[in-house]
Structure formats: structure tokens, C-alpha cells
Scaffold this active site. Sequence first.
Site, mmCIF file in Angstrom:
data_model
loop_
_atom_site.group_PDB
_atom_site.id
_atom_site.type_symbol
_atom_site.label_atom_id
_atom_site.label_comp_id
_atom_site.label_asym_id
_atom_site.label_seq_id
_atom_site.Cartn_x
_atom_site.Cartn_y
_atom_site.Cartn_z
ATOM 1 N N ILE A 18 0.810 -1.213 0.000
ATOM 2 C CA ILE A 18 0.000 0.000 0.000
ATOM 3 C C ILE A 18 0.850 1.274 0.000
ATOM 4 C CG2 ILE A 18 -0.172 0.221 2.512
ATOM 5 C CD1 ILE A 18 -3.082 1.082 2.110
ATOM 6 N N ALA A 19 2.118 1.179 0.377
ATOM 7 C CA ALA A 19 2.942 2.371 0.573
ATOM 8 C C ALA A 19 3.069 3.258 -0.667
ATOM 9 C CB ALA A 19 4.320 1.973 1.095
ATOM 10 N N HIS A 66 0.487 -2.479 14.675
ATOM 11 C CA HIS A 66 0.287 -1.025 14.648
ATOM 12 C C HIS A 66 0.555 -0.383 15.999
ATOM 13 C CE1 HIS A 66 -2.484 -0.916 10.842
ATOM 14 N NE2 HIS A 66 -1.275 -1.413 10.601
ATOM 15 N N ASP A 73 -10.062 -5.201 8.002
ATOM 16 C CA ASP A 73 -9.536 -4.627 6.765
ATOM 17 C C ASP A 73 -10.556 -3.716 6.093
ATOM 18 O OD1 ASP A 73 -7.167 -4.694 4.923
ATOM 19 O OD2 ASP A 73 -8.744 -5.225 3.502
ATOM 20 N N LEU A 88 2.235 -1.576 8.563
ATOM 21 C CA LEU A 88 2.482 -2.953 8.972
ATOM 22 C C LEU A 88 1.169 -3.708 9.176
ATOM 23 C CD1 LEU A 88 5.241 -2.122 11.616
ATOM 24 C CD2 LEU A 88 5.605 -3.112 9.340
ATOM 25 N N ARG A 131 11.722 -6.153 7.387
ATOM 26 C CA ARG A 131 12.290 -7.338 8.038
ATOM 27 C C ARG A 131 13.227 -8.080 7.091
ATOM 28 N NH1 ARG A 131 10.082 -8.083 12.913
ATOM 29 N NH2 ARG A 131 8.024 -7.184 13.337
ATOM 30 N N ARG A 182 -4.465 -10.659 5.335
ATOM 31 C CA ARG A 182 -5.725 -10.111 5.824
ATOM 32 C C ARG A 182 -6.681 -11.180 6.322
ATOM 33 N NH1 ARG A 182 -6.418 -5.993 0.820
ATOM 34 N NH2 ARG A 182 -5.060 -7.564 -0.119
ATOM 35 N N LYS A 222 -5.091 2.312 8.876
ATOM 36 C CA LYS A 222 -6.265 1.786 9.567
ATOM 37 C C LYS A 222 -6.281 0.265 9.413
ATOM 38 C CE LYS A 222 -7.824 0.583 5.725
ATOM 39 N NZ LYS A 222 -7.944 -0.876 5.499
ATOM 40 N N TYR A 281 13.504 -1.907 12.166
ATOM 41 C CA TYR A 281 12.533 -0.857 12.462
ATOM 42 C C TYR A 281 13.069 0.074 13.555
ATOM 43 C CZ TYR A 281 9.137 -3.914 10.066
ATOM 44 O OH TYR A 281 8.472 -4.686 9.153
#
Length: 341
Positions: free
Chosen positions: A20-21, A85, A183, A80, A43, A171, A103, A64
Amino acid sequence: MVLTANPPDLRIGVLGAARIAPAALLKPAGRVGGVNVSAIAARDPQRAQKFASKHNIARVHTSYDDLIADPDVDAVYVPLPNSLHAEWTLRAIAAGKHVLCEKPFTANAAEAERVADAVEASGLVVMEAFHYRYHALAERMRTIAHDGTLGDVTSVRTSLCFPLPVFSDIRYNYSLGGGASMDACYPVHALRLLGPGSPTVVSASAKMLKRSAGRIDRSMTARFSFAGGATGRTDASMWSHRLLRIGAEVEGTRGRMRVLNYVAPQLYNRLSVTVDGRTTRERVHGEPTYDAQLRAFVAAVRDGVPFPTTARDAVVTMRLLDDIYRAAGMPLRGETPQAPS
């Protein structure tokens, strides 16, 4: 004449090479301006390096923790898995970093409370990434639902249903905070936006992923009540007979509002209002939702501009998601589920 220098770019580090980034942060950063996505950690170091090369990110950290400790990072983007989160938002806050967190904000309401308390003690900007809320359509919907156009609101119904038949996807993973309600949590957030007050969960029913031992909902329908007697319903699905449905409907004593595609309205949206038998239709224009969200994040960090998707607001949404799971007879995300008797 005194020349005022432009403020330095807000330097953002990304935790995880998430799919999604690019859409949620990297591309918007190139359009919004005043933002520099300066670092990434994942990771898998090789994946991080590949991601950085593809997206022209200058620094790759091997952990991280190293990214969060980087003095040249002002803010952290957290895309993540849901179960991580809270942990990494709290670590970022402890390091003095602002946070844009995907979210749902956390795995459950107890985690959200801890994060919200830390945010308020820190004075940092921590924003939940409900990007749809920053598009002009969301404000138009909210205005019509609350300004008396429809009379007294009697019911609200919201939905986000899409097909994700790849059941190995994270998900669908309980340990990572998966499930349709998590999700596809937009309907619960939008119900709060449009409803006449605070909703209370009345009932919920889930369709389960068979191999999940009753822990993962592939779809969920929840029903709500409001103090004044209005009712609500949310439909969230990653795999059911509702293959694609993204909408909102508000009924009132004078009329009805229907909205198509409130989640990604820049692609296409339609809003129709019927009052006293007369229908008007419009398409609400605005910049891409992720651009508007990033612009709001930068304004909050730089100038203290208020924004709606705060950590404290996220607590309310997470309480409702917890209540939905309880009503459906399912374990909360982040809990250790009891073995069947």
C-alpha cells in the site's frame, strides 16, 4: 523586503515495504510537496533495498528500531500488519516521531486507548489513515446528513465489499489482526460520520473462513441503534455474494441520500439526494484522497492544524469493532482465543 525561507521538507520513514505504501504515501509525496520519504526499513533487508531503489528512497535501515532512532526522520508511516500497529506507533512516539498509521489503528480498543494516552502525553501528531475522510465527498456527505436536508435521520447504512479470494493473504491471518471487519473497517467509520450521534452495536453475524476455527470473518453484517431511535447497518466483506459494493445511504423523515464509492471517490463517485419526491444528483470533485490526507498530516505537524482522524477518535471506532466481534461470538483481535470445549 524580507524574504521568508520555505520550511524544510517533512522527512518520513516507512516501516515495512508494504504494497500500500506507493499509493498511500510515495506517489502523494511527489505531488503534495514539502515531503521527503527519506528512509525505509523492512524485516527482509533485500526487499527493503529493492523497494528503496525502485522508489528512490535514500536510506535503508536494517531494523525498524534503527529507522525510528534515525535523527534525520521526523515522522513514521506505519503500514504494517494490524497486530503491529500499536507496538510500533508507541515506539515511534517514544522516539519523538510523528506517526501516520494505517487503519485500523490497532488490533483492539485496549491497544487504541494506550496509544491515545501516549499521544496526548507527547504532543505529537498521530493520524489514523482513513484517507477517504479528507476528500470533499466525505464532508459533503456529512453536511447533508446533519444539516436538516433529510429531516430527522431514521437509518444509516454503509458498506465496503470487495473480492479477495486469496485466502493465504495476511488479511485472513488472525495472529496478524486479520478479518473483514478489520480490513474493511470503513463502513463503521462512515456510520459514525453520518449517524445522528454515537451508535451502539445491537447484533452482528459473520461468514467465517472455514479453516480459521471461527476466528476470521470473511464477511460481517452488523446492526446498530442510535439514542434517538435511528438504526444503522454496516456490511464488510472480503469474500461473499456481495462481490463489489461501496456505498452509503442515509434515510430521513424528509428524504434520502445515496452515495456510491465514498472510499476512492477520485476514481468515480455519485451522490444523489431525494427530498420531498425531487431527486438531485452530483459528482463531488477533489484531489486524490491520499494526497489530501498527506497534505492534512503535513499541516498538522507544521502548523498545528486540527484533523478528524485522531488517535482518540480511533478509540471509538475500535470499541465498535470489538463490540461487533463480541456480538458475532468471535474473539477480539489481539486476544488469545479459547480452545473449543
